[in-house]
Design an enzyme around this catalytic site. Structure first.
Site, PDB file in Angstrom:
ATOM      1  N   GLU A 161       0.590  -1.337   0.312  1.00 24.41           N
ATOM      2  CA  GLU A 161      -0.837   0.232   0.049  1.00 24.41           C
ATOM      3  C   GLU A 161       0.720   1.452   0.459  1.00 24.41           C
ATOM      4  O   GLU A 161       1.923   1.640   0.747  1.00 24.41           O
ATOM      5  CB  GLU A 161      -0.589   0.173   1.435  1.00 24.41           C
ATOM      6  CG  GLU A 161      -1.876   1.472   0.957  1.00 24.41           C
ATOM      7  CD  GLU A 161      -2.339   1.279   2.906  1.00 24.41           C
ATOM      8  OE1 GLU A 161      -3.030   2.421   2.869  1.00 24.41           O
ATOM      9  OE2 GLU A 161      -2.818   0.474   3.842  1.00 24.41           O
ATOM     10  N   ASP A 211      -1.251  -1.281   5.511  1.00 27.03           N
ATOM     11  CA  ASP A 211      -1.166  -0.022   6.893  1.00 27.03           C
ATOM     12  C   ASP A 211      -2.135  -0.862   7.690  1.00 27.03           C
ATOM     13  O   ASP A 211      -3.719  -2.104   7.383  1.00 27.03           O
ATOM     14  CB  ASP A 211      -1.876   0.690   6.694  1.00 27.03           C
ATOM     15  CG  ASP A 211      -1.353   1.846   6.388  1.00 27.03           C
ATOM     16  OD1 ASP A 211       0.297   1.298   6.176  1.00 27.03           O
ATOM     17  OD2 ASP A 211      -0.686   2.801   5.447  1.00 27.03           O
ATOM     18  N   ASP A 233      -4.678  -0.555   9.488  1.00 31.71           N
ATOM     19  CA  ASP A 233      -5.782  -0.045   9.984  1.00 31.71           C
ATOM     20  C   ASP A 233      -7.077  -0.066   9.380  1.00 31.71           C
ATOM     21  O   ASP A 233      -6.740  -1.509   8.074  1.00 31.71           O
ATOM     22  CB  ASP A 233      -5.553   1.528  10.055  1.00 31.71           C
ATOM     23  CG  ASP A 233      -5.298   2.044   9.011  1.00 31.71           C
ATOM     24  OD1 ASP A 233      -5.196   1.242   7.682  1.00 31.71           O
ATOM     25  OD2 ASP A 233      -3.971   2.969   9.110  1.00 31.71           O
ATOM     26  N   ASP A 244      -8.218   1.669   7.141  1.00 33.92           N
ATOM     27  CA  ASP A 244      -7.740   1.740   5.547  1.00 33.92           C
ATOM     28  C   ASP A 244      -7.289   0.691   4.355  1.00 33.92           C
ATOM     29  O   ASP A 244      -6.742  -0.128   3.714  1.00 33.92           O
ATOM     30  CB  ASP A 244      -6.880   2.747   5.319  1.00 33.92           C
ATOM     31  CG  ASP A 244      -8.028   4.354   5.431  1.00 33.92           C
ATOM     32  OD1 ASP A 244      -9.249   3.713   5.136  1.00 33.92           O
ATOM     33  OD2 ASP A 244      -7.730   5.451   5.162  1.00 33.92           O
TER      34      ASP A 244
END
Length: 656
Positions: A431, A509, A511, A513
């Protein structure tokens, strides 16, 4: 070498046909030369002079064609020395079907044009026997005549055998085709049967029979004509509309067309692939269509488009073309053209330019009237046309995966590995460009490749396979992997033959997202590259969200934690060990880009210390996964997603 008039050769009589039979007939088998005889009998029926055609296939390979028409004329034409019947079988371009201007002509709408049909039959046959029952040219009543040909030449001159009654008339022709001119000497019974049945359909009231050796005769006689025939063709097909049958002919010389020109037809629309159209001109089957078919389709298109525009059924910015409307139309068309022009003697394709305009004019008004009288059928046709137009538009926008050879095909952002061991090689889908920079420095370049992904990948759950490569990130992934899009039923060995990496690592990541990006990539793989999951090539890397650092009694320690619960457990464990609160610090990573290369290597790329979640799929999992991803990713499932979140959303462990 000299070149003079001595080298010139003039072919006489039927010699041109024998030398180049392919110019005059189909040489795969003798069926077409028999059709020439049948067409003559059908012309008598078309002229209203015959009510019966009987065809018999004999055991010796010969074929008999008999009709009850007026009989071939036996008189001697002006300026000739031989009877008309003999001329018809021995002379090219001789016959009674040339004059199309005379309204009283016996063959105004016949299929015969060039006067070569039965002459070709005779030229390519070992023997032809002709029996004619017709009026004596001298006016002495009806008589029965006999004429025989061998190898194309007269072997028995025309002879009157006996008198017959005034109502006894017709022609009987028996043909023994010469096998040396054909790939196969056998008649194609299936083609012959289809031809004869079509004659009966195209001429309601005409009785047609076919007798085969040691079989009962097949007899056809139709009262409803084309509609009845088309109903038989589409009997096992799902129809989108009822059958529309009609006929329209010029009632006088107008619009540049002659009295009697026009067409009869039967048509309907199909849910699925339509059968091949059947088209005829003056009863002659036109296997390759031609201007009458294209004109008819143009008229249908104009009528349907007018109906759709009148009822505001055409979506904005959608441009319809003819094939959108007629592509799923089943059609039987019987055209009558005064002076048709065909492509070649076999008459497989009509080339008359005026026929296009005639057919378009013939069908448009009747069809438009029918559509307005049957709005349900009109709406169904409109829906099919719109679906076809949309599919055509998507196909025109199809994006192909760029192909080539070697490294030149690889996307520019790909940092490839050195090893050629596919089983060992790993591709990290990372990402963001910043994380890609850290991962590039952290990786083992021998066997670890890297492809940074910019932003969130396209949701491809409802995107057709021919459209996914429009998205650059999807295109880059496919090129890097070396495989094409495929479905659930594809053979994994075949579609993965070009796979360049044995392990595909999704690294995003830790998280929300990052989780979303993972789901979007998995959606792509499940929908368009399922073999990767079937063979267990896909893994999700679990990078840490927190790092807990402490220095206690001169010893530094760092603990990576994937979530809050793991962070809190690590802190409690340190406290239990006697570590002071002031000696404990917690770092929350905002993303992979914040990690140093050594941290990224240790937590996400080192095979000994990274945390991986293998993702695989069995055949039994496919249905459940498809249902779940449809709920999560399909646009039309928004209501279902809301209901699911309201019911089960509390079960999710979300870090916001």
């Amino acid at each position: 070498m000299s070149y003079s008039a001595e080298q010139f050769t003039v072919l006489k009589g039927l010699e041109p046909v024998k030398l180049r039979p392919g110019m005059y007939t189909r040489t795969t088998c003798p069926t077409h030369v028999i059709q020439e005889v049948i067409d003559n009998a059908a012309d008598e029926a078309l002229a209203g002079q015959a009510t019966r055609i009987d065809v018999t296939v004999c055991e010796d390979g010969s074929v008999i064609v008999e009709d009850n028409g007026r009989g071939i004329p036996v008189g001697i034409p002006p300026g000739e020395s031989r009877p008309a019947a003999e001329l018809a079988f021995t002379t090219l371009h001789a016959g009674g079907k040339f004059d199309k201007t005379d309204v009283e002509s016996a063959y105004r709408f016949s299929g015969g044009l060039h006067g070569v049909g039965v002459a070709v039959t005779n030229a390519l046959s070992q023997r032809v026997e002709v029996e004619i029952k017709t009026r004596d040219p001298q006016g002495s009543g009806n008589g029965r005549y006999r004429l025989v040909f061998t190898q194309g030449d007269v072997s028995e001159a025309l002879t009157r055998l006996e008198d017959c009654g005034p109502r006894t008339h017709g022609t009987r022709v028996q043909v023994w085709p010469d096998g040396q001119y054909f790939d196969s000497a056998k008649i194609n019974i299936r083609e012959l049967t289809h031809l004869l049945r079509a004659k009966a359909i195209l001429l309601p009231g005409l009785q047609v029979s076919l007798t085969l050796p040691e079989q009962e005769p097949l007899v056809w006689k139709y009262s409803e004509g084309l509609a009845e025939y088309l109903a038989g063709i589409v009997a096992d097909i799902e129809l989108a509309t009822p059958i529309f049958a009609g006929a329209s002919y010029q009632d006088g010389d107008s619009n540049g067309f002659a009295k009697g020109e026009g067409a009869g037809w039967a048509l309907c629309w199909i849910n699925g692939a339509a059968p091949n159209p059947e088209t005829y001109v003056n009863l002659i089957p036109t296997l390759d269509g031609g201007t009458h078919e294209s004109g008819f389709r143009a008229g249908v298109f104009e009528a349907v488009r007018s109906f759709m525009e009148h009822h505001s059924l055409v979506p904005a910015k959608l441009k319809l073309v003819q094939d959108d409307v007629t592509g799923k139309m089943a059609l039987v068309l019987s055209a009558r053209v005064l002076d048709p022009q065909f492509q070649g003697q076999t008459k497989d394709k009509l080339t008359s330019r005026d026929a296009h305009k005639l057919m378009a004019q013939t069908v448009r008004d009747p069809l438009e009237l029918w559509l307005n009288s049957h709005p349900g059928a009109g709406k169904a046709i409109a829906d099919l046309a719109i679906q076809n137009a949309q599919a055509r538009t998507r196909a025109a926008q199809k994006i192909e995966r760029k192909k080539g050879s070697g490294l030149a095909t690889l996307p520019g952002k790909l940092t490839d590995c050195e090893s050629e061991d596919i089983q060992r090689n790993e591709l990290f889908l990372v990402e963001g460009d910043s994380a890609g920079g850290s991962a590039k420095a952290a990786r083992d370049k021998e066997y670890q490749a890297l492809l940074p992904l910019r932003g969130k990948v396209l949701n491809t759950w409802e995107v057709d396979a021919d459209q996914i490569f429009k998205n650059q990130e999807v295109h880059n992934m496919a090129v890097a992997l070396g495989i094409e899009a495929h479905g659930f039923q594809a053979d994994p060995d075949r579609v993965l033959a070009g796979l360049r990496y044995g392990k595909i690592m999704i690294l995003s990541d830790a998280d929300v997202d990052g989780s979303h990006i993972q789901v979007l990539i998995l959606t792509l793989f499940l929908r368009h590259f399922p073999a990767l999951l079937q063979r267990g090539h896909v893994f999700v890397v679990k990078p840490p969200l927190y790092r807990v650092d402490t220095t206690w009694r001169g010893k530094a320690r760092k603990i990576y934690c994937e979530a809050e619960a793991e962070r809190d457990a690590a802190i409690d464990r340190l406290r239990t060990e006697g570590v002071k609160e002031s000696a404990i610090s917690v770092q929350r990573f905002k993303g992979l880009g914040e990690m140093n290369p050594d941290q990224l290597w240790e937590t996400s790329m080192c095979p000994d210390t990274r945390s991986l979640v293998p993702l695989s799929m069995t055949a039994a999992d496919q249905a459940a996964l498809h249902t779940r991803f449809s709920l999560l990713m399909a646009k039309q499932s928004a209501g279902g997603r809301r209901e699911w979140m309201e019911r089960d959303g509390w079960t999710a462990d979300i870090d916001i």
